[in-house]
Write a protein that holds these residues in place. Structure first.
Motif, short mmCIF file in Angstrom:
data_model
loop_
_atom_site.label_atom_id
_atom_site.label_comp_id
_atom_site.label_asym_id
_atom_site.label_seq_id
_atom_site.Cartn_x
_atom_site.Cartn_y
_atom_site.Cartn_z
N ALA A 83 24.87 49.29 -23.65
CA ALA A 83 23.68 50.14 -23.76
C ALA A 83 23.16 50.57 -22.40
N THR A 84 22.73 51.80 -22.30
CA THR A 84 22.21 52.34 -21.04
C THR A 84 20.68 52.49 -21.11
N ALA A 85 20.08 52.70 -19.94
CA ALA A 85 18.63 52.90 -19.89
C ALA A 85 18.24 54.14 -20.70
N SER A 105 12.78 49.78 -29.92
CA SER A 105 13.17 49.25 -28.61
C SER A 105 12.24 48.14 -28.11
N ASP A 106 12.84 47.12 -27.52
CA ASP A 106 12.07 46.11 -26.79
C ASP A 106 11.79 46.59 -25.36
N MET A 107 12.83 47.14 -24.72
CA MET A 107 12.69 47.60 -23.33
C MET A 107 11.49 48.54 -23.18
N MET A 165 17.70 66.30 -20.51
CA MET A 165 18.23 64.94 -20.53
C MET A 165 17.47 64.04 -19.57
N VAL A 166 17.51 62.75 -19.84
CA VAL A 166 16.86 61.77 -18.98
C VAL A 166 17.80 61.46 -17.82
N THR A 167 17.25 61.46 -16.60
CA THR A 167 18.07 61.09 -15.45
C THR A 167 17.69 59.71 -14.90
N LYS A 214 25.35 66.60 -28.76
CA LYS A 214 24.53 65.44 -28.39
C LYS A 214 25.16 64.74 -27.20
N LEU A 215 24.30 64.15 -26.38
CA LEU A 215 24.79 63.35 -25.26
C LEU A 215 25.24 62.00 -25.81
N ILE A 216 26.30 61.46 -25.21
CA ILE A 216 26.66 60.07 -25.54
C ILE A 216 26.77 59.27 -24.26
N ALA A 217 26.15 58.07 -24.29
CA ALA A 217 26.21 57.18 -23.12
C ALA A 217 26.91 55.90 -23.57
N GLY A 218 26.16 54.84 -23.87
CA GLY A 218 26.81 53.60 -24.34
C GLY A 218 27.42 53.74 -25.73
N GLY A 219 26.87 54.65 -26.51
CA GLY A 219 27.38 54.90 -27.86
C GLY A 219 26.92 53.91 -28.91
N THR A 220 26.16 52.89 -28.53
CA THR A 220 25.86 51.81 -29.48
C THR A 220 24.89 52.23 -30.58
N ASN A 221 24.12 53.26 -30.34
CA ASN A 221 23.24 53.75 -31.40
C ASN A 221 23.84 55.01 -32.04
N LEU A 222 24.32 55.91 -31.21
CA LEU A 222 24.81 57.19 -31.73
C LEU A 222 26.04 57.01 -32.62
N LEU A 223 27.01 56.20 -32.19
CA LEU A 223 28.22 56.04 -33.01
C LEU A 223 27.90 55.31 -34.30
#
Ligand SMILES: Cc1cc2nc3c(=O)[nH]c(=O)nc-3n(C[C@H](O)[C@H](O)[C@H](O)COP(=O)(O)OP(=O)(O)OC[C@H]3O[C@@H](n4cnc5c(N)ncnc54)[C@H](O)[C@@H]3O)c2cc1C
Ligand code: FES
Ligand code: FES
Lengths: 172, 341
Positions: B108-110, B164-166, B212-214, B26-35
């Motif tokens: 959190a990332t986009a 999501s709100d965004m 993946m989303v770019t 799995k990709l990890i970015a901000g990690g706030t949901n995945l972790l």
């Protein structure tokens, strides 16, 4: 930065700047920044409340930005600058926010306080809060079970006013 | 947390190759949901691919057609306060600031926000059945605690909502998602990015394995809604809670009449809920409560409530009328002073 693959049992050496000092540590993949600070480096000022990003007790500054250290992997912190509650004072001179929390009696049990103070320091730097309402909203990521909220807002307002005074003096 | 290996990607190609090499990665970015989900053993990736060091995905810039491109790694905070966004697409700034907390928005990332999972309590509890987590195991939310669950577009298998709100603002603004994969690059309209659960609730989006989303693109045309918009989020606490119902409303006013409209709901379905028919009934009509109520009727047609969430149908109806009147008046909902004007 070199490309690295790390197996579950591997440990990797990372270097972080922690409260202004370079620190080299070995961590495994699953260690969070919060556990690194508390369990490996014995910096227990940063607190673990929920471990799920819900309470803000673990708030630290990463490259100057406030974040929940419980939701950050230590391996992903390589090369970052981290400031915890232990790094805010200058020697025996408390940070203005620490002083304001004491003067305003902005805590009871104190468990949420390190996170509140780190968060508040960043809030002032960010510059988006201009009223009590906005301070409350932008401090909503820090829960206080003792309900010290009104005094926390007072403390933050004091520091913001102090800073405005300093800017005025500097400009004159 | 399960044990997992870690790979730091330095390019999109590197991340895609690592994804292709391990179906459990799995990709990890901000990690706030995945972790968070890994700590509950809901997600158990064999490998995490750290995408945060990839260059070029952390900027916001104007496209040649006057739109805006937001890189997948831009933080939610940066998006919300960026001058190009707050001036041209204030609805998006407002929706982001209505969500989570400053600490979480900084991390959190986009791309992570777009791909966050549901907050359904049963999805979160690995000891219980959940068709989204374990296809075919059942859905205890149907007869269980379903206060934050869907009233629209749900299926026999799943009544979860997208939290999501965004994304609600992105749906209203007609954004598109830029994706890279083994087959090259493609663009997915926001309306098609998240999906309804139907028979396969384990899939939240139309992203396929290995992609993946770019970035996220905002069309230049959506700037015409900058004067008349509102993001109204209703929840159990004034701050720091997921939406029971949220409304993203964008209008272009033509004197007292509505020239054009965009309308999307959050907290009510498996994806941001938008129906162009609800927007069409607004166009050319006077901006009054009767018009707004008609649009709400159309947007909520077929809504189905359960034991704990039936109140959301009436709540959504009123919230739509209120958000549209805030938008028409040019007085968007404040995200710090929570009084609803
Ligand atoms: C306590 C709490 C309260 C919250 N409240 C709100 C709220 O009110 N409103 C709201 O909208 N959100 C809320 N959130 C959710 C928050 O917005 C998300 O956790 C965040 O946006 C996820 O971004 P991230 O970068 O941390 O993602 P990660 O945790 O890194 O990733 C999330 C998912 O996205 C995937 N992913 C990441 N980047 C990409 C990419 N580029 N391409 C493809 N897949 C990718 C990952 O593989 C993973 O599956 C809350 C979260 C918490 C913990
Ligand atoms: S311990 Fe990190 S937010 Fe509660
Ligand atoms: S002082 Fe006790 S939790 Fe805040």
């Amino acid at each position: 930065m070199t490309l690295r693959t790390l197996a579950p049992d591997d440990k990797i050496g990372i270097t972080i700047s922690l409260n202004g000092r370079p620190v080299q540590v070995e961590v495994d993949t699953a260690t969070t920044l919060l556990d690194l600070l508390r369990n490996h480096l014995a910096l227990t000022g940063t607190k673990k409340g929920c471990d799920h990003g819900q309470c803000g007790a673990c708030t630290v500054l990463i490259d100057g930005e406030r974040m929940n250290s419980c939701l950050k992997l230590a391996v992903m912190m390589d090369g970052r600058e981290i400031t915890t509650i232990e790094g805010l004072a200058e020697g025996d001179e408390l940070h203005p926010m620490q002083r304001a929390f004491i003067e305003r009696d902005a805590f009871q049990c104190g468990y949420c306080t390190p996170g509140q103070i780190c968060s508040a320091v960043a809030l002032v730097e960010e510059g988006h809060a201009h009223s009590r309402e906005q301070i409350r909203e932008l401090m909503s990521g820090n829960i206080c079970r003792c309900g010290a909220y009104p005094n926390i807002v007072d403390a933050i307002e004091d520091v913001m006013a102090e800073r405005r005074g300093q800017f005025r003096e500097a400009a004159e | 947390m399960n044990r997992f290996s870690y790979f730091r990607a330095e390019s999109v190609e590197g991340a895609l190759a690592a994804l292709a090499a391990d179906p459990g990665a799995k990709l990890i970015a901000g990690g706030t949901n995945l972790l968070d989900l890994m700590k509950y053993d809901v997600e158990q990736p064999s490998r995490l691919i750290d995408i945060t060091q990839i260059e070029g995905l952390d900027t916001i810039g104007e496209t040649t057609t006057g739109g805006i491109m937001i890189g997948a790694l831009v933080s939610n905070t940066t998006i919300a306060y960026h001058p190009l966004i707050s001036a041209g697409f204030p609805l998006l700034s407002s929706a982001i600031l209505a969500g989570a907390t400053p600490q979480l928005r900084n991390a959190a990332t986009a791309g992570g926000n777009l791909n966050q999972r549901t907050r359904c309590y049963y999805f979160y509890d690995a000891a219980l059945p959940c068709n989204k987590r374990e296809p075919g195991s059942g859905c205890p939310a149907m007869e269980g605690v379903n206060r934050n669950h869907a009233i629209l577009g749900a299926s026999e298998q799943c009544i979860a909502t997208h939290p999501s709100d965004m994304c609600v603002a992105l749906a209203a603004l007609g954004a598109s998602v830029h994706v890279a994969g083994p087959e090259g690059q493609r663009t997915i309209a926001m309306a098609d990015y998240h999906r309804l659960p139907n028979g396969s609730p384990e899939r939240d989006t139309t992203l396929v394995a290995g992609e993946m989303v770019t970035g996220i693109e905002l069309p230049a045309g959506a700037k015409r809604f900058a004067e008349h918009h509102s993001y109204l989020k209703l929840r159990d606490r004034l701050s720091y809670a997921f939406a029971l119902v949220s409304v993203a409303a964008s209008l272009q006013m033509d004197g007292r009449a509505i020239g054009d409209a965009r309308l999307a709901l959050g907290g009510v379905a498996h994806k941001p809920w938008r129906r162009t028919q609800a927007e069409e009934v607004l166009i050319g009509r006077p901006a009054d409560d009767e018009t707004f109520a008609t649009a709400a009727d159309v947007l909520l047609e077929g809504a189905h409530g359960r034991e704990h969430n039936a109140f959301k149908i009436e709540l959504a109806h009123r919230a739509i009328v209120r958000a549209l009147s805030q938008a028409a008046a040019g007085t968007p909902q404040s995200q710090s002073d929570k009084r609803i004007a």
